[in-house]
Write an enzyme that holds these catalytic residues in place. Structure first.
Site, mmCIF file in Angstrom:
data_model
loop_
_atom_site.group_PDB
_atom_site.id
_atom_site.type_symbol
_atom_site.label_atom_id
_atom_site.label_comp_id
_atom_site.label_asym_id
_atom_site.label_seq_id
_atom_site.Cartn_x
_atom_site.Cartn_y
_atom_site.Cartn_z
ATOM 1 N N LEU A 15 0.852 -1.340 -0.062
ATOM 2 C CA LEU A 15 -0.081 0.135 0.139
ATOM 3 C C LEU A 15 1.044 1.194 -0.127
ATOM 4 C CD1 LEU A 15 -2.785 -0.927 2.506
ATOM 5 C CD2 LEU A 15 -2.969 -0.502 0.010
ATOM 6 N N LYS A 17 3.186 2.046 2.537
ATOM 7 C CA LYS A 17 3.270 2.248 3.861
ATOM 8 C C LYS A 17 4.634 3.056 4.272
ATOM 9 C CE LYS A 17 2.558 -1.349 6.265
ATOM 10 N NZ LYS A 17 3.509 -2.345 6.898
ATOM 11 N N TYR A 54 13.822 -10.548 -6.018
ATOM 12 C CA TYR A 54 12.700 -11.168 -6.498
ATOM 13 C C TYR A 54 11.664 -11.155 -5.130
ATOM 14 C CZ TYR A 54 13.612 -12.181 -11.441
ATOM 15 O OH TYR A 54 14.272 -12.141 -12.616
ATOM 16 N N ASP A 147 -1.267 -11.013 10.272
ATOM 17 C CA ASP A 147 -0.134 -12.159 10.103
ATOM 18 C C ASP A 147 0.324 -12.663 11.342
ATOM 19 O OD1 ASP A 147 -0.169 -11.227 7.468
ATOM 20 O OD2 ASP A 147 1.722 -9.977 7.423
ATOM 21 N N THR A 191 -11.616 -2.905 5.946
ATOM 22 C CA THR A 191 -10.802 -1.814 6.845
ATOM 23 C C THR A 191 -11.529 -1.980 8.305
ATOM 24 O OG1 THR A 191 -10.311 -0.094 5.320
ATOM 25 C CG2 THR A 191 -10.436 0.582 7.356
ATOM 26 N N CYS A 381 28.614 0.239 -9.375
ATOM 27 C CA CYS A 381 29.278 -1.169 -8.744
ATOM 28 C C CYS A 381 29.514 -1.942 -9.861
ATOM 29 C CB CYS A 381 28.188 -1.597 -7.445
ATOM 30 S SG CYS A 381 29.048 -2.535 -6.495
ATOM 31 N N HIS A 507 27.964 3.124 -4.391
ATOM 32 C CA HIS A 507 26.315 3.482 -4.845
ATOM 33 C C HIS A 507 26.057 4.743 -4.553
ATOM 34 C CE1 HIS A 507 25.380 -0.732 -5.750
ATOM 35 N NE2 HIS A 507 26.510 -1.002 -4.888
ATOM 36 N N GLU A 509 23.645 6.216 -5.691
ATOM 37 C CA GLU A 509 22.110 6.431 -5.690
ATOM 38 C C GLU A 509 21.608 6.645 -4.181
ATOM 39 O OE1 GLU A 509 23.808 3.792 -6.592
ATOM 40 O OE2 GLU A 509 22.537 1.941 -5.958
HETATM 41 N N1 GLN Z 1 28.990 -8.571 -7.516
HETATM 42 C C1 GLN Z 1 29.801 -7.284 -7.485
HETATM 43 C C2 GLN Z 1 30.793 -7.507 -6.234
HETATM 44 O O1 GLN Z 1 30.475 -7.984 -5.219
HETATM 45 C C3 GLN Z 1 29.072 -6.065 -7.581
HETATM 46 C C4 GLN Z 1 28.009 -5.723 -6.364
HETATM 47 C C5 GLN Z 1 27.229 -4.848 -6.463
HETATM 48 O O2 GLN Z 1 27.000 -4.438 -7.571
HETATM 49 N N2 GLN Z 1 26.598 -4.220 -5.620
HETATM 50 O O3 GLN Z 1 31.890 -6.810 -6.232
#
Ligand code: GLN
Length: 538
Positions: A15, A17, A54, A147, A191, A381, A507, A509
């Site tokens: 939803l 949350k 997934y 749950d 609800t 990465c 990363h 992001e």
């Molecule tokens: N599989 C790669 C590693 O372990 C890159 C990891 C990732 O992209 N977070 O270095």
């Protein structure tokens, strides 16, 4: 002592949350309150670090190196505040800690039970966020009321409610009010049932936040109020937003949600200041131009697997008043050249992180396409590792170059396991994780984007550029523009002479926010705009 807001979910999952909790966080911050946010996950994995995308979507990494739920990404993006390893724990972690104490003899022979021991451990985990600089702790309980796994978590927050008292705790319940097309009506029964389940446990929600596809009439709100025992003005509607998730704080504030919280928790603060936020929204909703960015990943069909990346791309457009259309391209489809055409249509290409060999060759092809055609490129990465492999193979002539993660026998292991990783046996929490410093080389695209000489960025990897190949790669024009301060680890690589080709081992992001877009994403979208202007046909 901090006050508590607990957010539970009813009827169905998904939803939003996390977005609702993050939006409440934004509103409280906009009223000048100091907050901490937390997500409790009732499943049994010790943390999401080893779970499949997934099952779980993206694994979000904090500065202090915890592998956490992706809702923490929403918290940081909406509130502008960093989370930490205290901000997320699972039932698995709670049981694990309690059992370790039991083995150590800490319980002095007592019988260990769900109540009080497991509930106490959960309460301690929530209270751990308290401190002299905190006014309100917002705690989101994962899963759906009803749950089996969530029961003890609900018991723990009920107990905190009792211990802290009425004016120090608020329970907000997020629920779904479905619209039945054939009957032309919305239905309140689900609800009613989910609040009844909460009452059975001893929690009476103070606020109902109703997700719905259609507008709720006053009649429906009255009915929800009556049957769910919530005052009519505290029945808040959260209809699907038209353009952006960042509209949610505004929608909630317009219905007085933050005022209700102030009154209930006896907090006195001036009204929420959302001017800057609304300005950001205006640019997001009505950009003056658009660019198309292709994301070439393994999980192109999964919305949640690259959550922070998609958000950061969008943020990167804001300073340029540019909207971004994201093309999700499955790396495997490029391998059998089905989707090469789609690469050509993009103004910029991004190859995200990942694990294992599926789609790897497709990602490498995307790196090559970007390098050879002057298309702005951001590799992250595994995306950086692919860019280095591509350069080694096609520019340095190192045939068969690869990462030892996918090919142990490669004649040119340009990407290899970090030394400290060689002895690692357990998978959980053992990568190079969290924020590490990176020094930037002068006159590089990265340094220009950041505008400073050293940055801290978050990591999650085991493999690294093999130092034995650095000279050969550099000689042909790969620039290692970011390195760990001791010079031992490559953090950023760039292709000399390319309009904008930057790849990072970390990363970026995770640190991008709509009010503070990440410098690399901002520069990447800027470069994509330039590219679009140079190549109007694309
Ligand atoms: N599989 C790669 C590693 O372990 C890159 C990891 C990732 O992209 N977070 O270095």
């Amino acid at each position: 002592m901090a006050k508590y807001i607990f957010i539970t979910g009813g009827v169905v999952s998904s939803l939003g949350k996390g977005i609702t909790a993050a939006s409440i966080g934004r509103l409280l911050i906009s009223r000048g309150l100091r907050i901490r946010m937390q997500k409790l996950d009732p499943y049994l994995n010790v943390d999401p670090g080893t779970m499949s995308p997934y099952q779980h979507g993206e694994v979000y990494v904090t500065d202090d190196g915890a592998e956490t739920d992706l809702d923490l990404g929403h918290y940081e993006r909406f509130t502008g505040q960093a989370t930490s390893r205290l901000s997320n724990f699972t039932a698995g972690r709670v049981y694990w800690d309690v059992l370790k104490k039991e083995r150590r003899g800490d319980y002095l022979g007592r019988t260990i039970q769900m109540i009080p021991h497991i509930a106490d451990e959960i309460k301690a985990g929530i209270r751990a966020l308290d401190g002299p600089d905190v006014d309100v702790i917002l705690c989101e309980i994962g899963g759906t009321v009803g749950d089996i796994e969530s029961l003890v978590f609900l018991e723990a927050i009920r107990q905190i409610g009792m211990e802290e008292g009425r004016h120090n705790t608020l329970f907000a319940h997020l629920t779904y009010v479905p619209y039945i097309k054939a009957a032309g009506e919305v239905k309140t029964k689900p609800t009613q049932h989910s609040t009844a389940r909460l009452r059975e446990i001893g929690i009476i929600p103070d606020v109902l936040i109703c997700r719905s596809e259609v507008k709720l009439t006053e009649d429906v709100k009255q009915k929800l109020s009556l049957f769910c025992n919530v005052p009519p003005h505290a029945v808040i509607e959260e209809q699907d937003v038209a353009h952006s998730i960042y509209e949610v704080p505004v929608v909630l504030s317009e219905q007085g949600l933050d005022d209700i919280i102030m009154v209930r928790l006896q907090l006195e603060k001036p009204p929420a200041r959302l001017d800057g936020w609304k300005e950001m929204l205006r640019t997001l909703i009505e950009p003056v131009q658009r660019v198309r960015i292709g994301v070439v990943g393994k999980y192109s069909e999964l919305q949640d697997a690259y959550k922070s990346i998609f958000e950061a791309i969008e943020h990167g457009g804001i300073p340029h008043e540019t909207g971004v259309d994201i093309e999700k391209i499955a790396a495997e489809d490029i391998e059998d050249s089905k989707d090469l055409e789609r690469l050509r249509d993009c103004d910029g290409l991004l190859v995200p992180g990942g694990f294992g060999n599926r789609g790897m060759e497709g990602k490498i092809l995307a790196c090559r396409h970007a390098r050879e055609h002057g298309v702005p490129f951001l590799g992250i990465c595994l995306g950086m590792q692919c860019a280095v492999i591509e350069f080694a193979r096609n520019v340095c002539g190192l045939e068969g170059a690869n990462s030892t993660e996918v090919d142990k026998q490669t004649p040119h292991p340009v990407i290899c396991l970090m030394e400290e990783q060689e002895k690692v046996v357990d998978l959980g929490g053992t990568m190079r994780l969290g924020a590490w410093p990176c020094t930037l080389r002068e006159n590089s695209a990265a340094r220009t984007a950041y505008g400073v000489a050293e940055v801290q960025e978050r990591h999650r990897h085991r493999y690294e550029v093999n130092n034995g190949y650095r000279e050969r790669l550099e000689a042909k024009g790969l620039v290692f523009s970011g390195q760990s301060p001791d010079g031992n680890l490559v953090e950023i690589s760039e292709v000399a002479g390319h309009p904008w080709y930057v790849a990072t081992q970390f990363h970026p992001e995770f640190k991008s926010q709509p009010m503070q877009p990440h410098p690399l994403f901002q520069a990447f979208i800027g470069a994509a705009l330039q590219h679009a202007k140079r190549n109007p046909a694309s």
